[in-house]
Design a protein around this motif. Structure first.
Motif, PDB file in Angstrom:
ATOM      1  N   PHE A  13      -5.282   7.665   2.811  1.00 46.59           N
ATOM      2  CA  PHE A  13      -4.093   6.867   3.161  1.00 46.59           C
ATOM      3  C   PHE A  13      -3.263   7.582   4.229  1.00 46.59           C
ATOM      4  O   PHE A  13      -2.843   6.988   5.226  1.00 46.59           O
TER       5      PHE A  13
ATOM      6  N   ARG B  84     -10.808  19.891  -5.275  1.00 37.60           N
ATOM      7  CA  ARG B  84     -11.312  18.919  -6.252  1.00 37.60           C
ATOM      8  C   ARG B  84     -11.681  17.612  -5.531  1.00 37.60           C
ATOM      9  O   ARG B  84     -10.947  16.619  -5.573  1.00 37.60           O
TER      10      ARG B  84
ATOM     11  N   TYR C 298      -1.688  18.527  -4.532  1.00 36.72           N
ATOM     12  CA  TYR C 298      -1.588  17.063  -4.428  1.00 36.72           C
ATOM     13  C   TYR C 298      -0.126  16.619  -4.591  1.00 36.72           C
ATOM     14  O   TYR C 298       0.388  15.818  -3.814  1.00 36.72           O
ATOM     15  N   ASN C 299       0.536  17.177  -5.602  1.00 35.17           N
ATOM     16  CA  ASN C 299       1.934  16.795  -5.838  1.00 35.17           C
ATOM     17  C   ASN C 299       2.827  17.234  -4.681  1.00 35.17           C
ATOM     18  O   ASN C 299       3.742  16.516  -4.280  1.00 35.17           O
TER      19      ASN C 299
ATOM     20  N   SER D  79     -15.986  23.343 -14.080  1.00 35.27           N
ATOM     21  CA  SER D  79     -15.513  23.697 -12.730  1.00 35.27           C
ATOM     22  C   SER D  79     -14.955  25.108 -12.713  1.00 35.27           C
ATOM     23  O   SER D  79     -15.205  25.879 -11.784  1.00 35.27           O
TER      24      SER D  79
ATOM     25  N   ALA E 165      -3.110  16.963 -15.000  1.00 38.27           N
ATOM     26  CA  ALA E 165      -4.549  16.981 -14.735  1.00 38.27           C
ATOM     27  C   ALA E 165      -4.944  18.333 -14.167  1.00 38.27           C
ATOM     28  O   ALA E 165      -4.390  18.768 -13.180  1.00 38.27           O
ATOM     29  N   GLU E 166      -5.852  18.990 -14.831  1.00 38.91           N
ATOM     30  CA  GLU E 166      -6.371  20.255 -14.314  1.00 38.91           C
ATOM     31  C   GLU E 166      -7.887  20.183 -14.284  1.00 38.91           C
ATOM     32  O   GLU E 166      -8.489  19.284 -14.872  1.00 38.91           O
ATOM     33  N   SER E 167      -8.498  21.155 -13.668  1.00 48.66           N
ATOM     34  CA  SER E 167      -9.943  21.095 -13.489  1.00 48.66           C
ATOM     35  C   SER E 167     -10.664  21.332 -14.817  1.00 48.66           C
ATOM     36  O   SER E 167     -10.124  21.939 -15.739  1.00 48.66           O
TER      37      SER E 167
ATOM     38  N   GLU F 204       0.853  -1.188   0.000  1.00 56.57           N
ATOM     39  CA  GLU F 204       0.000   0.000   0.000  1.00 56.57           C
ATOM     40  C   GLU F 204       0.881   1.227   0.000  1.00 56.57           C
ATOM     41  O   GLU F 204       1.848   1.295   0.759  1.00 56.57           O
ATOM     42  N   ASP F 205       0.558   2.172  -0.842  1.00 55.88           N
ATOM     43  CA  ASP F 205       1.349   3.396  -0.896  1.00 55.88           C
ATOM     44  C   ASP F 205       0.452   4.497  -1.466  1.00 55.88           C
ATOM     45  O   ASP F 205      -0.637   4.229  -1.976  1.00 55.88           O
ATOM     46  N   ILE F 206       0.951   5.718  -1.383  1.00 52.72           N
ATOM     47  CA  ILE F 206       0.207   6.820  -1.996  1.00 52.72           C
ATOM     48  C   ILE F 206       0.284   6.687  -3.515  1.00 52.72           C
ATOM     49  O   ILE F 206       1.182   6.034  -4.043  1.00 52.72           O
ATOM     50  N   ARG F 207      -0.663   7.318  -4.189  1.00 52.22           N
ATOM     51  CA  ARG F 207      -0.639   7.293  -5.659  1.00 52.22           C
ATOM     52  C   ARG F 207       0.331   8.343  -6.186  1.00 52.22           C
ATOM     53  O   ARG F 207       0.682   9.274  -5.481  1.00 52.22           O
ATOM     54  N   TYR F 208       0.698   8.169  -7.446  1.00 48.93           N
ATOM     55  CA  TYR F 208       1.786   8.970  -8.010  1.00 48.93           C
ATOM     56  C   TYR F 208       1.323  10.397  -8.311  1.00 48.93           C
ATOM     57  O   TYR F 208       0.147  10.736  -8.217  1.00 48.93           O
ATOM     58  N   LEU F 209       2.282  11.193  -8.717  1.00 48.15           N
ATOM     59  CA  LEU F 209       2.044  12.615  -9.017  1.00 48.15           C
ATOM     60  C   LEU F 209       1.003  12.792 -10.122  1.00 48.15           C
ATOM     61  O   LEU F 209       0.815  11.896 -10.948  1.00 48.15           O
ATOM     62  N   LYS F 210       0.407  13.966 -10.155  1.00 48.27           N
ATOM     63  CA  LYS F 210      -0.467  14.344 -11.266  1.00 48.27           C
ATOM     64  C   LYS F 210       0.351  15.251 -12.174  1.00 48.27           C
ATOM     65  O   LYS F 210       0.777  16.322 -11.745  1.00 48.27           O
ATOM     66  N   LEU F 211       0.580  14.801 -13.379  1.00 53.04           N
ATOM     67  CA  LEU F 211       1.479  15.557 -14.241  1.00 53.04           C
ATOM     68  C   LEU F 211       0.736  16.530 -15.163  1.00 53.04           C
ATOM     69  O   LEU F 211       1.289  17.528 -15.574  1.00 53.04           O
TER      70      LEU F 211
ATOM     71  N   ASN G  98      -5.108   9.353  -1.533  1.00 51.04           N
ATOM     72  CA  ASN G  98      -3.909   9.744  -0.796  1.00 51.04           C
ATOM     73  C   ASN G  98      -4.244  10.438   0.515  1.00 51.04           C
ATOM     74  O   ASN G  98      -3.558  10.250   1.516  1.00 51.04           O
TER      75      ASN G  98
END
Lengths: 608, 247
Positions: free
Chosen positions: B96, B84, B58-59, A453, A447-449, A438-445, B93
């Motif tokens: 978690f 968001r 988030y990053n 929105s 993704a914007e709103s 289990e780990d955190i998910r990776y960066l968002k490279l 995250n």
């Protein structure tokens, strides 16, 4: 060849317990075979075999000894995938009689088969420098201080007491039973433990002896201590402790009595008297553990503990076993410690935890350690972490729950060979995902709103602009209400609009004065007649001067005759201008200006 | 007046970071190379320039988490979540990291789907929908007043807009009523919460790093905080927590 194969097959068909019994070994040994009556010997019984759960040995009847269970320790080893374990049980034996005594065979039974040890012979000798029971009568010992003994002081008695009467549930209470004697005993006394219900009990050997002065009399005492742990909250009673002893009874000897010889040969010159002594019951009231602040992983441990964790290797390969050893040690009822809850470790295959116990009773306090051993097999390679392991207990001295924890352990797992990895992968159910870590998910490279929105956020940020729809609505509503009011009151509308209409005609007349004087005069006349008609609620077309004067008198009582005359003059002047525009005019003011002044006066005077 | 220097400082830090990036790599590259402290510095500069970017928060949260700063990571994840809330990665995250701090994203006793629905829209989105519905209602009502002949057709649209206005207004109001007006996250390993705003007051309890608290009031260097889960409140030094306000 065929015969040995058949034999091997037949052996493999034997029930597992029988084979296990055949592999179990039991050994017994003592620290010495000659012991003084006031001393003790330690008996160690070792049971070993190829299983993690070994049966407990059964001691034979030992009438010549008082027996105390001391401790046991459990050792487990995994060698080439095979488990072997051994448990060593330690007993303390206190001799009760001088002479030869035998510790009979100690047996262990499993799967219907019994394995036992050889008997052990013990020689019990009199204590050095003390009188041996039965060697002669004893007289009460004089007080070392020289004080006279109180006449009511008994020769022999038993007392029981505890160190605390209001413990918490599972907190240690030390029960002390003391046997006092000031006379010579004939043999060692027999101690019957008190009836203890509602407690978990743990002996606290060795038996202590000494001399003490009580009520001016010197006593020799023996003390036996027991650690008690209340199993539940509420009132518990420790029953009376009983000691059976034989003491010398003074006998008046009459050598001439007919039964003198019979008594001499049957009893000797000294008479023996059996004494059964009991202590008073002891009442203990156990407090429940507080429910506030109870950690979710609390399993009932009370005392003071620490927890540590260690692994036997830090750089294994995937698929290779790592031994995780978690040790809980401290003061308290170690035997009652529950299972340790390990955190979720999805990166590892976790095997069953095996625990072993080690008890110590230094200074009459039950303490020791419980070791939990778990085999972990990393499923994947890379840096892996064994999370912090927590152990919660209740500290009665602080009266609060404490959570002890180990630091996280880090491993650097190398890539395993294909066979080991395949074996680990095979543990996952077919067709399902196998959670590995289990780990955190990776960066968002990138993704914007969404545009919606962003639109909504822009609307939300509009600030004072949000007053605009309210103002719009208010304006429309006001206008509509005004229009409705006008529509529902035509007379009022005429009355309120009279001046405005008259001024409009005045303006038009001024514009036409030069080009079309007749039309301008007509407009001035209309301005006056329509104004008066609107104000006085009369049709302008048939309105006569006389009617106007009458209506003014009725509806504008504030107007005097002078104002009536002005109206009359204005009416007639405008009639003259309209019907005879070329007729000579006086040098008075301009009719339009005069009319405007008159309208101002009438506007103030004529009320609806 | 105060906004201009702040923007200038953010711009300068961004320029500085742009110069550093060209020499050392982007924050994402630093993160991939396990240089988490470098990634923290890079993303912090970007966040200062674009404070309303959920992805950057988030990053930055990811970088802080990997750098071992659990409390600050949760603060950043919370900001990203507030901006968001439908984003599954942000939700994962945050949940978690909260578990590491002994807390659950979904409060105990609340069905997860209800929590998801309640937080389906961000506060700004809810406010935007509320105002859009408000505009539509009032404009349609004005039109109906002005054009009585078309009032019937307009009325249906107006009723729908009014229902939407009431719905989103109620939702927005419920969020404002049920959620703390200002939230903070404990960033010290163990924050001591005292019974009053000063060192002279006794420590009432301690809170672990990463625990979310409500900010109730302020007194100099001290903040009065409340722990909803335990129903406790007390005073803590302001530098023991990071306030999570509107970005």
């Amino acid at each position: 060849m065929t015969t040995s194969l058949l034999l091997a097959a037949a052996l493999s068909l034997l029930p597992a317990p029988l084979r296990a019994a055949a592999d179990i070994m039991i050994r017994a040994g003592v620290d010495k075979t000659s012991v003084a009556l006031n001393d003790q010997i330690v008996l160690e019984v070792s049971v070993a075999g190829p299983s993690t759960s070994m049966p407990e040995p059964k001691l034979p009847s030992l009438p010549n000894f008082s027996v105390y269970s001391s401790a046991n320790s459990h050792n487990i080893s995994f060698i080439n995938g095979k488990v072997s374990s051994s448990i060593v049980y330690t007993y303390v034996l206190v001799p009760r009689f001088v002479g030869k005594a035998v510790i009979g065979p100690v047996a262990v039974t499993t799967g219907g088969t019994t394995v036992q040890t050889d008997p052990i012979e013990i020689e019990v000798v009199p204590p050095a420098g003390t009188r041996v029971p039965g060697q002669g009568p004893a007289s009460p010992r004089p007080s070392p201080s020289g004080a006279r003994p109180s006449p009511g002081a008994p020769d022999i008695f038993v007392m029981a007491d505890v160190d605390k009467k209001k413990p918490f549930v599972n907190e240690q209470v030390t029960l002390s039973v003391k046997f006092f004697t000031s006379v010579q005993l004939l043999g060692n006394p027999q101690y019957d433990t008190p009836k203890i219900s509602g407690f978990l009990a743990e002996d606290l050997p060795p038996e202590r002896h000494g001399n003490i002065e009580h009520h001016g009399r010197s006593y020799y005492y023996s003390e036996i201590k027991t650690a008690l742990f209340p199993a539940s909250a509420g009132k518990h009673v420790v029953g009376p402790a009983t000691v059976r002893a034989q003491i010398q009874r003074d006998v008046t000897i009459d050598p001439y009595a007919p039964d003198f010889f019979q008594r001499f040969f049957s009893q000797g010159l000294v008479g023996a008297e059996d004494k059964v002594l009991s202590s008073e019951p002891v009442e203990i009231r156990a407090d429940p553990l507080p429910s506030e602040g109870k950690p979710p992983d609390f399993t009932g441990a009370v005392g003071r503990f620490s927890v540590s964790a260690a692994i036997d290797r830090t750089e294994p390969k995937a698929g290779e076993a790592v031994n995780l050893t978690v040790t809980v040690q401290g003061t308290g009822n170690i035997k009652a410690l529950g299972d340790l809850k390990l955190p979720d470790m999805p990166s590892f295959r976790v095997y069953d935890t095996v625990s072993s116990l080690s008890l110590d009773r230094t200074k009459d306090v039950v303490n020791g350690s419980k070791v939990f051993k778990t085999v972990l097999v990393p499923k994947v390679s890379g840096p892996l972490t064994i999370p912090s392991i927590t152990f919660s207990y209740f500290d009665p001295s602080k009266r609060q729950y404490v959570q002890a924890s180990t630091p996280a352990l880090r491993l650097k797992v190398g890539e395993g060979d294909a066979a080991a990895s395949a074996a680990v992968a095979a543990s996952a159910p077919a067709g399902r995902l196998s959670a590995v870590s289990e780990d955190i998910r990776y960066l968002k490279l990138n993704a914007e709103s969404s545009a919606l929105s962003r639109l909504l956020e822009a609307v939300a940020s509009a600030g004072n602009a949000h007053t605009a729809p309210f103002l719009l609505f208010a304006a429309v509503l006001s206008m509509t209400m005004y229009q409705e009011r006008e529509a529902s009151d035509p007379k009022g509308k005429r009355f309120r609009g009279a001046l405005k209409a008259a001024r409009k005609r005045l303006t038009q007349a001024a514009a036409l004065k030069a080009e079309d004087p007749k039309r301008a005069s007509s407009l001035l006349s209309e301005a006056l007649t329509h104004y008066l008609g609107d104000k006085l609620d009369a049709p302008a077309s048939g309105l006569t001067l006389r009617r106007v004067i009458d209506l003014l008198a009725a509806k504008a009582p504030g107007l005097g005759s002078r104002e009536h005359d002005e109206v009359r003059e204005m009416w007639e002047e405008l009639d003259l201008l309209r019907f005879a525009p070329s007729a000579p005019r006086g040098k008075g003011a301009d009719p339009a200006e005069k009319l405007a002044s008159l309208l101002k006066i009438l506007e103030k005077a004529v009320r609806r | 007046m105060t906004r201009t220097p702040a923007l200038s400082a953010a711009g300068l830090s961004l320029l500085f970071w742009a110069a550093v990036c060209s020499a050392q790599g982007t924050p994402a590259e630093l993160y991939a190379a396990a240089d988490y402290s470098g990634a923290v510095a890079g993303y912090a500069a970007l966040v200062a320039d674009q404070p309303r970017s959920a992805s950057l928060h988030y990053n930055l949260g990811n970088s802080l988490f990997k750098d071992g700063q659990l409390g600050r990571a949760i603060a950043e994840y919370q900001r990203a979540f507030d901006l968001r809330p439908r984003d599954r990665d942000i939700r994962h995250n945050l949940g978690f990291a909260l578990k590491r701090a002994g807390e659950d994203l979904v409060p105990p006793g609340v069905p997860p789907f209800l929590h998801y629905l309640f937080h389906l829209l961000s506060g700004r989105e809810l406010a935007g929908l509320h105002w859009l519905a408000c505009w539509a209602t009032l404009i349609l009502a004005s039109a109906a007043l002005l054009r009585r002949s078309a009032a019937g057709a307009i009325g249906w649209w107006g009723a729908g807009a009014l229902a939407a206005w009431l719905f989103f207004g109620g939702w927005w109001g419920a969020r404002a009523a049920l959620e703390p007006s200002e939230r903070a996250v404990v960033i010290k390993a163990t924050a001591e919460i005292r019974s009053g705003p000063g060192d002279g007051f006794s420590v009432a309890f301690t809170a672990p790093e990463g625990r979310r608290v409500s900010v109730l009031s302020e007194n100099g260097r001290w903040l009065e905080i409340g722990l909803d889960l335990e129903g406790a409140k007390g005073w803590v030094l302001a530098d023991s927590v990071e306030r999570v306000g509107e970005p």
